[in-house]
Enzyme design. Structure first.
Site, PDB file in Angstrom:
ATOM      1  CB  CYS A   1     -15.136   8.717  -1.827  1.00  0.00           C
ATOM      2  SG  CYS A   1     -14.254   9.682  -0.606  1.00  0.00           S
TER       3      CYS A   1
ATOM      4  CG  HIS B   1     -12.301   6.461  -4.429  1.00  0.00           C
ATOM      5  ND1 HIS B   1     -12.139   7.796  -4.740  1.00  0.00           N
ATOM      6  CD2 HIS B   1     -12.310   6.383  -3.060  1.00  0.00           C
ATOM      7  CE1 HIS B   1     -12.062   8.486  -3.610  1.00  0.00           C
ATOM      8  NE2 HIS B   1     -12.152   7.653  -2.582  1.00  0.00           N
TER       9      HIS B   1
ATOM     10  CG  ASN C   1      -9.971  10.064  -1.001  1.00  0.00           C
ATOM     11  OD1 ASN C   1     -10.748  10.522  -1.833  1.00  0.00           O
ATOM     12  ND2 ASN C   1     -10.330   9.157  -0.114  1.00  0.00           N
TER      13      ASN C   1
HETATM   14  N1  COA Z   1       2.346   9.348   9.753  1.00  0.00           N
HETATM   15  C1  COA Z   1       3.063   8.545  10.571  1.00  0.00           C
HETATM   16  N2  COA Z   1       2.520   7.568  11.299  1.00  0.00           N
HETATM   17  C2  COA Z   1       1.195   7.405  11.218  1.00  0.00           C
HETATM   18  C3  COA Z   1       0.386   8.195  10.384  1.00  0.00           C
HETATM   19  C4  COA Z   1       1.004   9.206   9.654  1.00  0.00           C
HETATM   20  N3  COA Z   1       0.321  10.017   8.819  1.00  0.00           N
HETATM   21  N4  COA Z   1      -0.902   7.781  10.506  1.00  0.00           N
HETATM   22  C5  COA Z   1      -0.901   6.752  11.373  1.00  0.00           C
HETATM   23  N5  COA Z   1       0.366   6.537  11.814  1.00  0.00           N
HETATM   24  C6  COA Z   1       0.840   5.543  12.764  1.00  0.00           C
HETATM   25  C7  COA Z   1      -0.239   5.079  13.729  1.00  0.00           C
HETATM   26  O1  COA Z   1      -0.331   5.961  14.817  1.00  0.00           O
HETATM   27  C8  COA Z   1       0.284   3.732  14.116  1.00  0.00           C
HETATM   28  O2  COA Z   1       1.299   3.882  15.071  1.00  0.00           O
HETATM   29  P1  COA Z   1       1.412   2.849  16.320  1.00  0.00           P
HETATM   30  O3  COA Z   1       1.674   1.509  15.680  1.00  0.00           O
HETATM   31  O4  COA Z   1       2.516   3.417  17.083  1.00  0.00           O
HETATM   32  O5  COA Z   1       0.066   2.934  17.002  1.00  0.00           O
HETATM   33  C9  COA Z   1       0.943   3.215  12.832  1.00  0.00           C
HETATM   34  O6  COA Z   1       1.223   4.373  12.045  1.00  0.00           O
HETATM   35  C10 COA Z   1       0.081   2.281  12.039  1.00  0.00           C
HETATM   36  O7  COA Z   1      -1.175   2.887  11.910  1.00  0.00           O
HETATM   37  P2  COA Z   1      -2.352   2.194  11.212  1.00  0.00           P
HETATM   38  O8  COA Z   1      -3.607   3.005  11.371  1.00  0.00           O
HETATM   39  O9  COA Z   1      -2.375   0.752  11.612  1.00  0.00           O
HETATM   40  O10 COA Z   1      -1.862   2.270   9.683  1.00  0.00           O
HETATM   41  P3  COA Z   1      -2.487   1.635   8.429  1.00  0.00           P
HETATM   42  O11 COA Z   1      -1.491   0.783   7.782  1.00  0.00           O
HETATM   43  O12 COA Z   1      -3.869   1.083   8.706  1.00  0.00           O
HETATM   44  O13 COA Z   1      -2.693   2.916   7.496  1.00  0.00           O
HETATM   45  C11 COA Z   1      -4.393   4.372   6.681  1.00  0.00           C
HETATM   46  C12 COA Z   1      -3.577   3.956   7.894  1.00  0.00           C
HETATM   47  C13 COA Z   1      -5.365   5.483   7.125  1.00  0.00           C
HETATM   48  C14 COA Z   1      -3.458   4.941   5.632  1.00  0.00           C
HETATM   49  C15 COA Z   1      -5.150   3.150   6.123  1.00  0.00           C
HETATM   50  O14 COA Z   1      -5.820   2.482   7.155  1.00  0.00           O
HETATM   51  C16 COA Z   1      -6.162   3.525   5.060  1.00  0.00           C
HETATM   52  O15 COA Z   1      -5.809   4.013   4.007  1.00  0.00           O
HETATM   53  N6  COA Z   1      -7.451   3.222   5.295  1.00  0.00           N
HETATM   54  C17 COA Z   1      -8.484   3.581   4.324  1.00  0.00           C
HETATM   55  C18 COA Z   1      -8.778   5.044   4.431  1.00  0.00           C
HETATM   56  C19 COA Z   1      -9.550   5.578   3.265  1.00  0.00           C
HETATM   57  O16 COA Z   1      -9.309   5.249   2.138  1.00  0.00           O
HETATM   58  N7  COA Z   1     -10.492   6.502   3.581  1.00  0.00           N
HETATM   59  C20 COA Z   1     -11.268   7.155   2.610  1.00  0.00           C
HETATM   60  C21 COA Z   1     -12.322   6.257   2.083  1.00  0.00           C
HETATM   61  S1  COA Z   1     -13.164   7.004   0.768  1.00  0.00           S
END
Ligand code: COA
Length: 322
Positions: free
Chosen positions: A112, A247, A277
């Site tokens: 990215c 980004h 993204n």
């Molecule tokens: N829909 C519903 N629930 C979801 C889900 C979805 N798409 N994805 C994850 N969950 C659930 C998880 O299973 C978890 O459930 P649990 O509490 O029962 O275990 C809960 O939601 C929280 O998950 P978590 O991973 O802690 O959420 P988060 O707030 O960290 O958000 C991301 C997840 C991926 C959105 C976030 O971590 C993120 O954006 N990270 C950066 C990713 C990124 O930008 N990558 C590219 C880089 S270039």
């Protein structure tokens, strides 16, 4: 000698996939995706469309906007991690299809952050007077590498491409500073394990694997560090900046950075709700839309800052137009 942007273009697939569309096949909801990421919909390419097809569309628009003939290009640099084939590169496919017969061409792999890396390389060739006219592209079709049963990744990404034409300029406008960084020790947090020389038969899968929380932590640190680092190199302050184009990964990463750095929300461009993204395409796609929206005028200071797999991050400071 500076590298000045004289044309911008972008291209996305026509197929729109909403959060509700995804919720029909994976355990998620429009509410969850919007609240946790800010994404409402994304564009997904069909089977017959590859990264070079989107890149070609973006390049044609950028060259038309610049009124610049492809045959006069000296170099094409493409930031991508989803090339049509391991080789030839996307840039070589573009060189042929655009008729840029004089141009050298190569791809840059920084996920990215790919556009920031490609822009830095392209502008350096101009600054050191090796080349005068360079086409810089960010293009990816990461939806082809998503595990549609993994709700932690499949809701985040979309496909797209963006391109800029750079030319040598001796006036004050152009790329003022570039700042790049890699933290390879954290690479395992965001990985495409299959398909490379370690696993050519993709026994370990052909899908993106990510520790979202770890990447989130890196992202907020990387955005701040790259903005501060690039402005320092340009000898400018946060207050001098007219528009930040980060980004477009997650609105919470953007908002966290706005709050932590005390940025004005009006000065931060966001279009991730429409595209998700789009990896290396995200920054040039946002730059193209910001221009079309009238958010950029001659003399403005713009900071493009990104982060991605590697892990990598980078930023470019630009004085617009002139
Ligand atoms: N829909 C519903 N629930 C979801 C889900 C979805 N798409 N994805 C994850 N969950 C659930 C998880 O299973 C978890 O459930 P649990 O509490 O029962 O275990 C809960 O939601 C929280 O998950 P978590 O991973 O802690 O959420 P988060 O707030 O960290 O958000 C991301 C997840 C991926 C959105 C976030 O971590 C993120 O954006 N990270 C950066 C990713 C990124 O930008 N990558 C590219 C880089 S270039």
């Amino acid at each position: 000698m500076k590298a000045k942007i004289i044309g911008v273009g972008s291209c996305v697939p026509s197929r729109v996939v909403t959060n509700n569309d995804l919720a029909k096949s994976v355990d998620t909801s429009d509410e969850w995706i919007k609240t946790r990421t800010g994404i409402c919909e994304r564009r997904i390419s069909d089977e017959d469309t590859s990264t070079s097809d989107l890149a070609l569309g973006a390049c044609k628009k950028a060259l038309a906007a610049a009124k610049f003939p492809a045959e006069n290009l000296d170099l094409i640099v493409v930031g991508t991690t989803s090339p049509d084939t391991l080789f030839p590169s996307v840039s070589c496919i573009l060189q042929y299809k655009l008729g840029a017969t004089k141009a050298a061409a190569f791809d840059v792999s920084a996920a990215c952050s790919g556009f920031n890396f490609a822009l830095t390389i392209g502008s350096s060739f101009i600054e050191n007077k090796t080349y005068k006219n360079v086409l810089v592209v960010g293009a990816d079709t990461l939806t082809k590498y998503l595990d549609w049963t993994d709700r932690g990744t499949c809701v985040l990404f979309g496909d797209g491409a963006g391109a800029v034409v750079l030319t040598a300029s001796e006036n004050e406008a152009g790329i003022l500073a570039s700042w790049l960084k890699a933290e390879g020790s954290l690479g395992y947090h965001l990985i495409m394990p299959g398909g490379g020389s370690r696993d050519p038969e993709q026994k370990h899968g052909r899908f993106i694997r990510m520790d979202g929380k770890e990447v989130f932590k890196f992202a907020v640190r990387a955005l701040e560090e790259s903005i501060v680092g690039s402005l320092k190199l340009a000898n400018l302050k946060i207050e001098d900046v007219d528009l930040f184009i980060p980004h477009q990964a997650n609105i919470r990463i953007v908002n966290y950075t706005i709050k932590k750095m005390g940025l004005s929300k009006e000065k931060v461009y966001v279009n991730l709700h429409k595209y998700g993204n789009t990896s290396a395409a995200s920054i040039p796609l946002a730059l193209d839309e910001a221009l079309a929206d009238g958010k950029i005028k001659k003399g403005d200071i713009i900071v493009l800052s990104g982060f991605g797999a590697g892990l990598t991050c980078g930023a470019n400071v630009i004085k617009w137009g002139g």
